[in-house]
Design a protein around this motif. Sequence first.
Motif, PDB file in Angstrom:
ATOM      1  N   GLU A  77      39.343  29.961 165.069  1.00 50.66           N
ATOM      2  CA  GLU A  77      40.457  30.957 164.776  1.00 50.66           C
ATOM      3  C   GLU A  77      40.892  30.719 163.226  1.00 50.66           C
ATOM      4  OE1 GLU A  77      43.488  29.352 167.614  1.00 50.66           O
ATOM      5  OE2 GLU A  77      44.420  28.314 165.560  1.00 50.66           O
ATOM      6  N   ALA A  78      41.501  31.863 163.050  1.00 53.57           N
ATOM      7  CA  ALA A  78      42.196  31.983 161.638  1.00 53.57           C
ATOM      8  C   ALA A  78      43.426  32.930 161.861  1.00 53.57           C
ATOM      9  CB  ALA A  78      41.238  32.410 160.575  1.00 53.57           C
ATOM     10  N   MET A  79      44.018  33.379 160.574  1.00 50.41           N
ATOM     11  CA  MET A  79      45.116  34.291 160.841  1.00 50.41           C
ATOM     12  C   MET A  79      45.154  35.537 160.225  1.00 50.41           C
ATOM     13  SD  MET A  79      47.807  31.104 160.420  1.00 50.41           S
ATOM     14  CE  MET A  79      49.261  32.033 161.312  1.00 50.41           C
ATOM     15  N   ALA A 105      49.164  29.323 164.763  1.00 48.28           N
ATOM     16  CA  ALA A 105      47.840  28.568 164.637  1.00 48.28           C
ATOM     17  C   ALA A 105      48.075  27.645 165.919  1.00 48.28           C
ATOM     18  CB  ALA A 105      47.837  27.786 163.132  1.00 48.28           C
ATOM     19  N   THR A 106      46.823  27.417 166.480  1.00 44.04           N
ATOM     20  CA  THR A 106      46.985  26.407 167.647  1.00 44.04           C
ATOM     21  C   THR A 106      47.202  25.120 167.337  1.00 44.04           C
ATOM     22  OG1 THR A 106      45.253  27.969 168.821  1.00 44.04           O
ATOM     23  CG2 THR A 106      45.599  25.497 169.656  1.00 44.04           C
ATOM     24  N   ALA A 133      43.520  34.334 152.335  1.00 43.76           N
ATOM     25  CA  ALA A 133      44.892  34.012 152.506  1.00 43.76           C
ATOM     26  C   ALA A 133      45.787  33.699 151.273  1.00 43.76           C
ATOM     27  CB  ALA A 133      44.951  33.067 153.727  1.00 43.76           C
ATOM     28  N   ILE A 145      39.210  29.426 155.056  1.00 41.25           N
ATOM     29  CA  ILE A 145      39.326  28.375 156.062  1.00 41.25           C
ATOM     30  C   ILE A 145      39.637  28.746 157.315  1.00 41.25           C
ATOM     31  CG2 ILE A 145      39.513  26.855 153.883  1.00 41.25           C
ATOM     32  CD1 ILE A 145      42.309  25.845 155.078  1.00 41.25           C
ATOM     33  N   GLY A 146      39.447  27.778 158.451  1.00 42.07           N
ATOM     34  CA  GLY A 146      39.793  28.200 159.664  1.00 42.07           C
ATOM     35  C   GLY A 146      39.663  27.018 160.463  1.00 42.07           C
ATOM     36  N   GLY A 147      40.106  26.927 161.887  1.00 36.59           N
ATOM     37  CA  GLY A 147      40.119  26.053 162.718  1.00 36.59           C
ATOM     38  C   GLY A 147      38.747  26.271 163.558  1.00 36.59           C
ATOM     39  N   ALA A 188      44.046  29.392 146.606  1.00 35.01           N
ATOM     40  CA  ALA A 188      42.837  28.382 146.556  1.00 35.01           C
ATOM     41  C   ALA A 188      41.351  28.965 147.169  1.00 35.01           C
ATOM     42  CB  ALA A 188      43.295  27.118 147.295  1.00 35.01           C
ATOM     43  N   GLU A 189      41.604  29.764 148.263  1.00 36.42           N
ATOM     44  CA  GLU A 189      40.539  30.504 149.018  1.00 36.42           C
ATOM     45  C   GLU A 189      39.639  31.611 148.135  1.00 36.42           C
ATOM     46  OE1 GLU A 189      41.841  30.097 153.633  1.00 36.42           O
ATOM     47  OE2 GLU A 189      42.980  31.515 152.375  1.00 36.42           O
ATOM     48  N   ILE A 202      40.584  20.364 153.703  1.00 37.62           N
ATOM     49  CA  ILE A 202      40.622  21.301 152.720  1.00 37.62           C
ATOM     50  C   ILE A 202      39.488  21.501 151.672  1.00 37.62           C
ATOM     51  CG2 ILE A 202      42.038  23.213 151.508  1.00 37.62           C
ATOM     52  CD1 ILE A 202      44.208  22.503 153.433  1.00 37.62           C
ATOM     53  N   TRP A 235      43.291  17.701 158.270  1.00 35.40           N
ATOM     54  CA  TRP A 235      42.606  18.804 157.616  1.00 35.40           C
ATOM     55  C   TRP A 235      41.542  18.571 156.647  1.00 35.40           C
ATOM     56  CZ3 TRP A 235      45.170  24.498 157.849  1.00 35.40           C
ATOM     57  CH2 TRP A 235      45.495  24.595 159.203  1.00 35.40           C
ATOM     58  N   ARG A 285      47.876  17.950 160.692  1.00 39.73           N
ATOM     59  CA  ARG A 285      47.753  18.498 159.572  1.00 39.73           C
ATOM     60  C   ARG A 285      46.882  17.549 158.344  1.00 39.73           C
ATOM     61  NH1 ARG A 285      46.791  21.186 155.520  1.00 39.73           N
ATOM     62  NH2 ARG A 285      47.937  23.101 154.835  1.00 39.73           N
ATOM     63  N   ARG A 314      34.327  32.214 157.792  1.00 43.15           N
ATOM     64  CA  ARG A 314      35.290  31.157 157.807  1.00 43.15           C
ATOM     65  C   ARG A 314      34.585  29.866 157.781  1.00 43.15           C
ATOM     66  NH1 ARG A 314      40.577  32.571 157.312  1.00 43.15           N
ATOM     67  NH2 ARG A 314      40.574  34.868 157.468  1.00 43.15           N
TER      68      ARG A 314
HETATM   69  O1  LIG Z   1      47.098  23.281 150.793  1.00 46.46           O
HETATM   70  C1  LIG Z   1      46.079  23.754 150.323  1.00 46.46           C
HETATM   71  O2  LIG Z   1      45.635  23.242 149.221  1.00 46.46           O
HETATM   72  C2  LIG Z   1      45.172  24.862 150.927  1.00 46.46           C
HETATM   73  C3  LIG Z   1      44.045  25.329 150.595  1.00 46.46           C
HETATM   74  C4  LIG Z   1      43.553  26.433 151.098  1.00 46.46           C
HETATM   75  C5  LIG Z   1      43.854  27.039 152.322  1.00 46.46           C
HETATM   76  C6  LIG Z   1      45.316  26.435 152.543  1.00 46.46           C
HETATM   77  C7  LIG Z   1      45.702  27.039 153.923  1.00 46.46           C
HETATM   78  O3  LIG Z   1      46.936  26.400 154.729  1.00 46.46           O
HETATM   79  C8  LIG Z   1      45.176  28.485 154.468  1.00 46.46           C
HETATM   80  C9  LIG Z   1      46.021  28.691 155.718  1.00 46.46           C
HETATM   81  C10 LIG Z   1      44.970  29.851 156.238  1.00 46.46           C
HETATM   82  O4  LIG Z   1      44.050  28.988 156.844  1.00 46.46           O
HETATM   83  C11 LIG Z   1      43.614  29.476 158.055  1.00 46.46           C
HETATM   84  N1  LIG Z   1      43.512  28.345 159.110  1.00 46.46           N
HETATM   85  C12 LIG Z   1      42.849  27.153 158.668  1.00 46.46           C
HETATM   86  N2  LIG Z   1      43.059  26.306 159.827  1.00 46.46           N
HETATM   87  C13 LIG Z   1      43.562  27.236 160.979  1.00 46.46           C
HETATM   88  C14 LIG Z   1      43.789  26.924 162.305  1.00 46.46           C
HETATM   89  O5  LIG Z   1      43.407  25.924 163.000  1.00 46.46           O
HETATM   90  N3  LIG Z   1      44.329  28.021 163.041  1.00 46.46           N
HETATM   91  C15 LIG Z   1      44.425  29.193 162.457  1.00 46.46           C
HETATM   92  N4  LIG Z   1      44.454  29.278 161.097  1.00 46.46           N
HETATM   93  C16 LIG Z   1      43.854  28.280 160.470  1.00 46.46           C
HETATM   94  C17 LIG Z   1      44.475  30.649 158.237  1.00 46.46           C
HETATM   95  O6  LIG Z   1      43.834  31.939 158.057  1.00 46.46           O
HETATM   96  C18 LIG Z   1      45.650  30.696 157.527  1.00 46.46           C
HETATM   97  O7  LIG Z   1      46.063  31.743 156.772  1.00 46.46           O
HETATM   98  C19 LIG Z   1      45.906  25.426 151.985  1.00 46.46           C
END
Ligand SMILES: O=C(O)c1cccc(C(=O)CC[C@H]2O[C@@H](n3cnc4c(=O)[nH]cnc43)[C@H](O)[C@@H]2O)c1
Length: 227
Positions: A162-164, A142-143, A8, A67-69, A11-12, A200, A198, A195, A184
């Motif tokens: 879960e992720a998006m 996101a939940t 997404a 990353i993901g939940g 950073a990832e 990260i 998290w 938040r 993930r």
């Molecule tokens: O702020 C940062 O440094 C940062 C670094 C890496 C990734 C992020 C994101 O916000 C990634 C968004 C991406 O993460 C997935 N995600 C993560 N946790 C969840 C969740 O609980 N539910 C759904 N999606 C989640 C998702 O794929 C987002 O697109 C920030």
Amino acid sequence: MRVLVATAVPAERDAVAAACAAAGAGVEADVLATGAGPAAAAARTAVALAREAARGRPYALAVSAGIGGGFAPAAPVGSVVVASEIVAADLGAETPGGPEPFASVADLGFGTAVHRPPTALARAAAEAAGAALGPVLTVSTATGTAGRAALLARLRPGALAEAMEGFGVAEAAAACGVPALEVRAVSNAVGPRDRAAWRIPEALAALGAAFGAIVPVLDGWRERTWS
Ligand SMILES: O=C(O)c1cccc(C(=O)CC[C@H]2O[C@@H](n3cnc4c(=O)[nH]cnc43)[C@H](O)[C@@H]2O)c1
């Protein structure tokens, strides 16, 4: 073999790209930050897959990564999950008064809600990375409540995370005739939104370590021998 990895955010992408470079195997991995959500992921993945195929240098695999939940207790923060199924968890219709309050596009009869990565490849990737193997949900929202987390877990028993983006990447891959995988690293629990909780940096480190272990698996992968 050429592999497209779709994340997404940058950073990832950077965490995965660094791990792939360090692994230094025969796999040629291009890592793309598509933007968040299934639509952006599908659009950018489809463009990349189609462009490289038209150039005569097709990708053999598309991987959704990031990353993901994680659903407790199966997928704690810091752990890694590989998808056995990539599930569109909120693509469908609310069905008040029905046996469940949600019907998927498959239930409604106009699409697929699940993509299945090659079974042996997903298993081998999970084993190499020390990851759990199970369904990973794709959501557009996101939940953020315990109630929604419980509903998703009930509708999709065994869901690990879960992720998006996963389902978008898998839809694009299917349209281009390419298999898909999803990996993930868990940054937060699926549940009430917090938040600040998290993790990260830890999740990005786990994502990189997982890819370092998975690249050699991809290196040995051949579509005809792994299903
Ligand atoms: O702020 C940062 O440094 C940062 C670094 C890496 C990734 C992020 C994101 O916000 C990634 C968004 C991406 O993460 C997935 N995600 C993560 N946790 C969840 C969740 O609980 N539910 C759904 N999606 C989640 C998702 O794929 C987002 O697109 C920030």
